[in-house]
Design a protein around this motif. Structure first.
Motif, PDB file in Angstrom:
ATOM      1  N   SER A 111       4.968   2.612   4.255  1.00 49.90           N
ATOM      2  CA  SER A 111       6.024   1.596   4.197  1.00 49.90           C
ATOM      3  C   SER A 111       5.436   0.193   4.261  1.00 49.90           C
ATOM      4  O   SER A 111       5.840  -0.695   3.506  1.00 49.90           O
ATOM      5  CB  SER A 111       7.016   1.798   5.342  1.00 49.90           C
ATOM      6  OG  SER A 111       7.636   3.045   5.236  1.00 49.90           O
TER       7      SER A 111
ATOM      8  N   THR B 209       3.626   7.652   7.316  1.00 53.32           N
ATOM      9  CA  THR B 209       4.830   7.063   6.725  1.00 53.32           C
ATOM     10  C   THR B 209       4.919   5.570   6.999  1.00 53.32           C
ATOM     11  O   THR B 209       5.280   4.791   6.106  1.00 53.32           O
ATOM     12  CB  THR B 209       6.084   7.787   7.267  1.00 53.32           C
ATOM     13  OG1 THR B 209       5.922   9.184   7.010  1.00 53.32           O
ATOM     14  CG2 THR B 209       7.338   7.290   6.585  1.00 53.32           C
ATOM     15  N   TRP B 210       4.609   5.170   8.228  1.00 58.12           N
ATOM     16  CA  TRP B 210       4.666   3.737   8.547  1.00 58.12           C
ATOM     17  C   TRP B 210       3.631   2.957   7.738  1.00 58.12           C
ATOM     18  O   TRP B 210       3.909   1.863   7.247  1.00 58.12           O
ATOM     19  CB  TRP B 210       4.472   3.492  10.041  1.00 58.12           C
ATOM     20  CG  TRP B 210       5.700   3.852  10.822  1.00 58.12           C
ATOM     21  CD1 TRP B 210       5.860   4.933  11.649  1.00 58.12           C
ATOM     22  CD2 TRP B 210       6.947   3.157  10.821  1.00 58.12           C
ATOM     23  NE1 TRP B 210       7.132   4.950  12.156  1.00 58.12           N
ATOM     24  CE2 TRP B 210       7.825   3.861  11.670  1.00 58.12           C
ATOM     25  CE3 TRP B 210       7.414   2.015  10.186  1.00 58.12           C
ATOM     26  CZ2 TRP B 210       9.131   3.463  11.911  1.00 58.12           C
ATOM     27  CZ3 TRP B 210       8.723   1.611  10.423  1.00 58.12           C
ATOM     28  CH2 TRP B 210       9.561   2.331  11.277  1.00 58.12           C
TER      29      TRP B 210
END
Length: 127
Positions: free
Chosen positions: A102, A98-99
């Motif tokens: 992003s 997820t990071w």
């Protein structure tokens, strides 16, 4: 990489590019606005299309690699590279990154707009 795969991407890219042109012109005429509705519509529909194709190819359709490339790299890529960007961001999320997703989204938008500004300034500074 084969000549057939290159031709399939080229043919799909031609169709996608023509579709992009027509959607852009059509939405500009319909909206009569300075807002880039055409680009927004193209990016959203292109992202939807590549998502639908990726899902269908993975779960329902048994297509050759050449046909897959025609549809995704060719048609979707010619229509909008934003669709590939969206799919890449999703794949990172799906893999639990997820990071990274992003960072990829923020970096892609910020760096792309920054590169465009830098290129415009550079060209405008030329004699």
């Amino acid at each position: 990489m084969t000549f057939q795969s290159i031709l399939s991407v080229a043919a799909g890219g031609a169709l996608g590019s023509v579709a992009r042109y027509l959607v852009g012109i059509g939405s500009g005429k319909l909206s009569r606005s300075d807002f880039p509705w055409g680009t927004l519509i193209i990016n959203v529909t292109g992202s939807f299309l590549i998502g639908a194709l990726a899902g269908l190819i993975a779960a329902k359709w048994d297509l050759s690699q050449t046909m897959r490339m025609f549809l995704t790299v060719g048609i979707c890529g010619g229509f909008t590279t934003f669709s590939t960007f969206s799919l890449d961001a999703y794949y990172l999320i799906e893999r639990g990154q997820t990071w990274a997703s992003s960072a990829y989204v923020v970096a892609s938008v910020a760096l792309s707009v920054g590169a465009l500004i830098a290129a415009l300034r550079l060209v405008r500074a030329l004699p």
